[in-house]
Design an enzyme around this catalytic site. Structure first.
Site, short mmCIF file in Angstrom:
data_model
loop_
_atom_site.label_atom_id
_atom_site.label_comp_id
_atom_site.label_asym_id
_atom_site.label_seq_id
_atom_site.Cartn_x
_atom_site.Cartn_y
_atom_site.Cartn_z
N HIS A 63 5.23 58.08 -1.85
CA HIS A 63 6.06 56.97 -1.35
C HIS A 63 7.48 57.24 -1.85
O HIS A 63 7.87 56.74 -2.92
CB HIS A 63 5.58 55.63 -1.90
CG HIS A 63 4.17 55.25 -1.56
ND1 HIS A 63 3.85 54.34 -0.58
CD2 HIS A 63 2.98 55.65 -2.08
CE1 HIS A 63 2.53 54.18 -0.52
NE2 HIS A 63 1.98 54.97 -1.42
N GLU A 209 -9.14 50.92 -3.49
CA GLU A 209 -8.34 51.41 -4.62
C GLU A 209 -8.73 50.72 -5.93
O GLU A 209 -8.81 51.37 -6.96
CB GLU A 209 -6.86 51.17 -4.30
CG GLU A 209 -5.91 51.67 -5.41
CD GLU A 209 -4.45 51.52 -5.05
OE1 GLU A 209 -4.14 50.90 -4.00
OE2 GLU A 209 -3.61 52.03 -5.82
N ASP A 306 0.72 60.21 -5.19
CA ASP A 306 1.17 58.87 -4.87
C ASP A 306 2.67 58.84 -5.16
O ASP A 306 3.28 59.90 -5.38
CB ASP A 306 0.38 57.81 -5.68
CG ASP A 306 0.05 56.55 -4.86
OD1 ASP A 306 0.72 56.32 -3.85
OD2 ASP A 306 -0.88 55.82 -5.25
#
Ligand code: BEZ
Ligand code: FE2
Length: 403
Positions: A63, A209, A306
């Site tokens: 991200h 998650e 991530d």
């Protein structure tokens, strides 16, 4: 033409010794250094002593928009982290200007990665991504659990998706991300996935998650109850997990995390085109536990960092080390080899890019890494590569020296 010579090459499945690689944009030949120099006497020659040549990594889940975070967000538990994202989102997004995105992309390339899956919430970083040397699957994300926002969120997605499609080429692809089963209304997910199917996009989705997500989706209880009441005035989950997963039947999907997935969910996603994205550092820092790798292994799986919203680094060597240590039941040497293969070849296959292997005809996306001078057993090279590498010496993307 460039000829790079090091002591060993990881293809990545096999170890070649006393060989060099000749390439322009693509790998042209792999042979002894003398033979290659005889064939290409005018080539630029780069020679290394105690080093290994291997393919660059693909990091299929980042991200970049949250790259300004170092210690703003709260780690340790999922809901405190999510609350901190909501509280500091604007501040972090504003801080992550063009320079911040460039810095993150530079760090990614310097640490030996040539392809990423970028999860994009707002699309401001799109142009910088399209101009970068990286291969990018640009996953335009939809979010929105409230039925009242479905149309607006879909319109925002379509605007960003169309903009990214205009920039698309061989190395920059417009794709789709569905945030998660707890945050995307069924209708919004369905409409967005119809676009993905029609446009033959890859689809990325965070799934199972946290324990909190599990409790909320299974029984409408746990910490999400207070969260949804406070922020969204909702008292019940919006999706039933299996019904939500059935929406992904006809797309090519990247299921991210899967730590709390149930057997029937694993079985369902195995019946369609699915791969698994494993983010051990992010899972550790947000208190989410450890993926059961045995469950993931029947599917293609890759490692990912991530974003810097749940990691301290975008360097895949850190992720490889974390993976090695969070799965202690796997014999270290064999597991290190498996991890290197999955972070290079398999990760590129998952993203649909052609690099990830040192083989004739493949794009010349390769890295050169120092190996310990005292390495005695060659078959332990994968383990020592993971243990001792901070960053590669040299990185090439499509034959162009990046570092
Ligand atoms: C929503 O937009 O509905 C949402 C966002 C984050 C977490 C949960 C829900
Ligand atoms: Fe993520």
């Amino acid at each position: 033409m460039t000829i790079v010579h090091a002591k060993h090459i990881l293809s990545p499945d096999t170890i070649l010794s006393d060989q060099a690689v000749a390439f322009d944009e693509k790998i042209v030949a792999i042979d002894s250094f003398d033979n290659l120099l005889g064939r290409y006497p005018d080539a630029k020659v780069i020679r290394f002593e105690d080093a290994v040549i291997l393919p660059t990594f693909a990091n299929p889940h980042v991200h970049l928009e949250f790259s300004a975070n170092t210690a703003t967000l709260s780690y340790g538990d999922f809901i405190p982290w999510l609350n901190s994202v909501i509280a500091h989102r604007e501040e972090l997004l504003t801080k992550c200007d063009e320079e911040c995105i460039h810095k993150a992309i530079h760090a990614i390339i310097e640490s030996g990665t040539s392809a990423i899956g970028q999860i994009s919430s707002y699309g401001e970083e799109m142009e910088a991504c399209a101009k970068s040397p990286l291969y990018i699957r640009f996953f335009n994300e939809v979010i929105g659990s409230n039925p009242a926002v479905v149309d607006a969120m879909y319109a925002s997605f379509m605007e960003r998706f169309a903009r990214s499609q205009k920039l698309a080429n061989d190395r920059f692809k417009a794709d789709v991300a569905i945030h998660s089963p707890y945050s995307v209304h069924y209708i919004l997910a369905k409409k967005t996935l119809e676009v993905a199917k029609k446009e033959e996009c890859l689809v990325s989705v965070h799934f199972a998650e946290s324990r909190t997500e599990r409790e909320w989706l299974d029984s409408g209880t746990g910490e999400f109850l207070g969260f949804f009441k406070k922020f969204l005035n909702q008292t019940k989950p919006i999706n039933e997990p299996l019904r939500f997963l059935q929406l992904f039947e006809e797309t090519k999907n990247l299921f991210v995390h899967m730590v709390w997935a149930k057997d029937e969910e694993w079985e369902l996603i195995k019946s369609f085109q699915s791969s698994i994205i494993h983010c051990p550092i992010s899972n550790r820092l947000l208190g989410n536990g450890v993926l059961d790798l045995q469950k993931a292994r029947p599917l293609p799986y890759a490692l990912a960092t991530d974003g810097l919203s749940s990691n301290y680094s975008l360097n895949m060597y850190e992720e490889l080390r974390a993976a090695l240590f969070v799965h202690p039941r796997n014999e270290a040497k064999a597991f290190a080899k498996e991890l290197v293969i999955h972070a290079t070849k398999i990760a590129h296959q998952i993203l649909g890019f052609d690099a990830g292997e040192i083989a004739v005809g493949k794009p010349a996306c390769l890295q050169v890494v120092d190996i310990p001078k005292d390495l005695k057993k060659l078959e332990e090279i994968y383990l020592h590569l993971i243990l001792h590498t901070q960053s590669p010496q040299k990185v090439f993307i499509d034959g162009t020296e990046q570092k």
